[in-house]
Design an enzyme around this catalytic site. Structure first.
Site, PDB file in Angstrom:
ATOM      1  N   ARG A 180     -37.315  40.106 -35.881  1.00  0.00           N
ATOM      2  CA  ARG A 180     -36.192  40.688 -35.145  1.00  0.00           C
ATOM      3  C   ARG A 180     -36.388  42.160 -34.803  1.00  0.00           C
ATOM      4  O   ARG A 180     -36.139  42.582 -33.672  1.00  0.00           O
ATOM      5  CB  ARG A 180     -34.897  40.546 -35.958  1.00  0.00           C
ATOM      6  CG  ARG A 180     -34.223  39.220 -35.815  1.00  0.00           C
ATOM      7  CD  ARG A 180     -33.474  38.875 -37.079  1.00  0.00           C
ATOM      8  NE  ARG A 180     -34.439  38.540 -38.105  1.00  0.00           N
ATOM      9  CZ  ARG A 180     -34.900  37.318 -38.312  1.00  0.00           C
ATOM     10  NH1 ARG A 180     -34.444  36.312 -37.623  1.00  0.00           N
ATOM     11  NH2 ARG A 180     -35.816  37.076 -39.233  1.00  0.00           N
ATOM     12  N   THR A 181     -36.797  42.945 -35.789  1.00  0.00           N
ATOM     13  CA  THR A 181     -36.810  44.393 -35.552  1.00  0.00           C
ATOM     14  C   THR A 181     -37.817  44.748 -34.462  1.00  0.00           C
ATOM     15  O   THR A 181     -37.482  45.447 -33.503  1.00  0.00           O
ATOM     16  CB  THR A 181     -37.120  45.145 -36.858  1.00  0.00           C
ATOM     17  OG1 THR A 181     -36.167  44.739 -37.839  1.00  0.00           O
ATOM     18  CG2 THR A 181     -37.028  46.646 -36.658  1.00  0.00           C
ATOM     19  N   LYS A 238     -59.533  51.046 -42.031  1.00  0.00           N
ATOM     20  CA  LYS A 238     -60.749  51.852 -42.219  1.00  0.00           C
ATOM     21  C   LYS A 238     -60.473  53.068 -43.097  1.00  0.00           C
ATOM     22  O   LYS A 238     -61.279  53.990 -43.153  1.00  0.00           O
ATOM     23  CB  LYS A 238     -61.262  52.341 -40.870  1.00  0.00           C
ATOM     24  CG  LYS A 238     -61.572  51.251 -39.874  1.00  0.00           C
ATOM     25  CD  LYS A 238     -62.111  51.904 -38.607  1.00  0.00           C
ATOM     26  CE  LYS A 238     -62.124  50.945 -37.440  1.00  0.00           C
ATOM     27  NZ  LYS A 238     -62.372  51.667 -36.180  1.00  0.00           N
ATOM     28  N   ARG A 289     -42.767  50.761 -38.871  1.00  0.00           N
ATOM     29  CA  ARG A 289     -42.383  50.026 -40.092  1.00  0.00           C
ATOM     30  C   ARG A 289     -43.529  50.134 -41.084  1.00  0.00           C
ATOM     31  O   ARG A 289     -44.663  49.770 -40.763  1.00  0.00           O
ATOM     32  CB  ARG A 289     -42.093  48.561 -39.800  1.00  0.00           C
ATOM     33  CG  ARG A 289     -41.976  47.756 -41.097  1.00  0.00           C
ATOM     34  CD  ARG A 289     -41.375  46.405 -40.929  1.00  0.00           C
ATOM     35  NE  ARG A 289     -39.949  46.487 -40.660  1.00  0.00           N
ATOM     36  CZ  ARG A 289     -39.144  45.431 -40.613  1.00  0.00           C
ATOM     37  NH1 ARG A 289     -39.633  44.223 -40.812  1.00  0.00           N
ATOM     38  NH2 ARG A 289     -37.861  45.576 -40.364  1.00  0.00           N
ATOM     39  N   HIS A 313     -33.484  51.324 -43.743  1.00  0.00           N
ATOM     40  CA  HIS A 313     -33.652  50.593 -42.488  1.00  0.00           C
ATOM     41  C   HIS A 313     -32.477  51.008 -41.598  1.00  0.00           C
ATOM     42  O   HIS A 313     -31.544  50.241 -41.369  1.00  0.00           O
ATOM     43  CB  HIS A 313     -33.636  49.095 -42.781  1.00  0.00           C
ATOM     44  CG  HIS A 313     -34.137  48.227 -41.670  1.00  0.00           C
ATOM     45  ND1 HIS A 313     -34.333  48.689 -40.378  1.00  0.00           N
ATOM     46  CD2 HIS A 313     -34.484  46.912 -41.660  1.00  0.00           C
ATOM     47  CE1 HIS A 313     -34.777  47.673 -39.628  1.00  0.00           C
ATOM     48  NE2 HIS A 313     -34.878  46.594 -40.387  1.00  0.00           N
TER      49      HIS A 313
HETATM   50  C1  NCD Z   1     -34.893  43.034 -43.143  1.00  0.00           C
HETATM   51  C2  NCD Z   1     -36.006  43.984 -43.534  1.00  0.00           C
HETATM   52  O1  NCD Z   1     -37.106  43.928 -42.991  1.00  0.00           O
HETATM   53  O2  NCD Z   1     -35.709  44.812 -44.381  1.00  0.00           O
HETATM   54  N1  NCD Z   1     -35.184  42.294 -42.006  1.00  0.00           N
HETATM   55  C3  NCD Z   1     -34.802  42.822 -40.800  1.00  0.00           C
HETATM   56  O3  NCD Z   1     -35.310  43.825 -40.368  1.00  0.00           O
HETATM   57  N2  NCD Z   1     -33.799  42.216 -40.153  1.00  0.00           N
HETATM   58  C4  NCD Z   1     -34.395  42.203 -44.269  1.00  0.00           C
HETATM   59  C5  NCD Z   1     -35.366  41.391 -45.061  1.00  0.00           C
HETATM   60  O4  NCD Z   1     -36.568  41.380 -44.803  1.00  0.00           O
HETATM   61  O5  NCD Z   1     -34.881  40.712 -45.955  1.00  0.00           O
END
Ligand code: NCD
Length: 318
Positions: free
Chosen positions: A54-55, A84, A105, A140
């Site tokens: 999703r993100t 590397k 991320r 997040h």
């Molecule tokens: C979450 C995350 O990556 O922290 N997912 C997301 O971005 N919707 C929640 C999760 O992984 O449980």
């Protein structure tokens, strides 16, 4: 409205939040028309060192819907120069010369902040915005923005509500961000309640609780209660999965077993909804999905696009 980076929800108070939501309302309408071209010529890099559906895709959809372009590294730990031995600073310092905005991320708490410090285009000397799309078990922030937007869509407000966070509150970054974000939204006449539902070994970290207390300024009550009581009392029941990839050796023995089933739905308050950042494991039974009045988690994921469109546009000042 000026925003240089998006690293932590501690950047967002009620005023900025309401500005972002006004822009998001606009983006919901833009999306209905299929998008526009306000970010034509702009480039986003999505740098993902941890798995995501999703993100990453909603950030990329958001950029595409605004006419921008995307460069993507979705297995950055194995397909970028991290494999590397390059550290995050050098990777970001380089990438900042290739793009107008970086979405990161990482598996390490604090990486987004480090990235923001070095994110400067080497040719122009201009800072390049960094968005934290999850830094280990840290934060997040954009998930919390879309969670809050979803809640506002249901209730027309954020203040005065009772929100239950359920599951792995120790390792879950979405609940860390959401707790901190919501702590600051309650007015003097409308205190809020945060219900925490987790076994002792999976409780909300102390630093998050301290932040909730200081941002709440006495307007948010925090209670640790059991799942059945949270089902009855919450306006928003926010379920999360176990973050098994972040478990230490002792965590596996203390696995909590919360599971929302159809039988619980009738016990909820009349307007209450169920949210989940997704992905889901066992914590929401599939039969719950068909209750469109309560099950708001796919709608919540859908709001990820307009919320991120709004944020990108604000960060790029376009
Ligand atoms: C979450 C995350 O990556 O922290 N997912 C997301 O971005 N919707 C929640 C999760 O992984 O449980």
């Amino acid at each position: 409205m000026k925003l240089q980076h998006c690293i932590s929800v501690e950047q967002f108070g009620p005023q900025l939040l309401s500005d972002i939501f006004r822009e998001t309302d606009h983006m919901v309408r833009v999306l209905k028309d299929g998008g526009n071209f306000v970010l034509r010529g702009k480039v986003m890099v999505t740098f993902f060192y941890e798995p995501s559906t999703r993100t990453r895709l909603s950030f990329e959809a958001a950029m595409n819907r605004l006419g921008g372009r995307v460069l993507s590294t979705d297995h950055a730990s194995s397909f970028s120069s991290a494999a590397k031995g390059e550290d995050i600073s050098d990777s970001i310092r380089t990438t900042a010369s290739y793009a107008d905005i970086i979405v990161l991320r990482s598996a390490e708490e604090g990486h987004a902040r480090v990235a923001a410090e070095v994110s400067v285009n080497a040719l122009t000397g201009e800072p390049v915005p960094v968005v934290n799309a999850g830094d280990g078990k840290g934060e997040h922030p954009t998930q919390a923005l879309l969670d809050a937007y979803t809640i506002r869509q249901r209730f027309g407000r954020l203040d005065g509500l009772t929100v239950a966070l359920v599951g792995d509150l120790k390792h879950g970054r979405t609940v860390h961000s959401l707790a901190k974000l919501l702590a600051a939204v309650h007015g003097p006449g409308a205190p809020g309640t945060l219900l925490l539902v987790a076994p002792p070994a999976f409780q909300m970290p102390e630093d998050v609780l301290a932040c909730v207390e200081s941002r709440g300024e006495g307007r948010v009550r925090v209670e640790m209660i059991d799942f059945e009581e949270a089902v009855r009392r919450a306006d928003v029941l926010y379920m999360t999965r176990l973050q098994k990839e972040r478990f230490g050796k002792t965590d596996a023995a203390a696995v909590p077993a919360y599971r929302l089933e159809a039988r619980h739905l009738g016990e909820m308050k009349s307007e209450a909804i169920v949210l989940h950042p997704l992905p889901r494991n066992e914590e929401i039974a599939r039969e719950v999905d068909s209750d469109g009045y309560r099950a708001w988690y796919f709608r919540q994921a859908a709001y990820g696009v307009p919320v991120r469109m709004a944020l990108i546009r604000i960060l790029l000042g376009a």
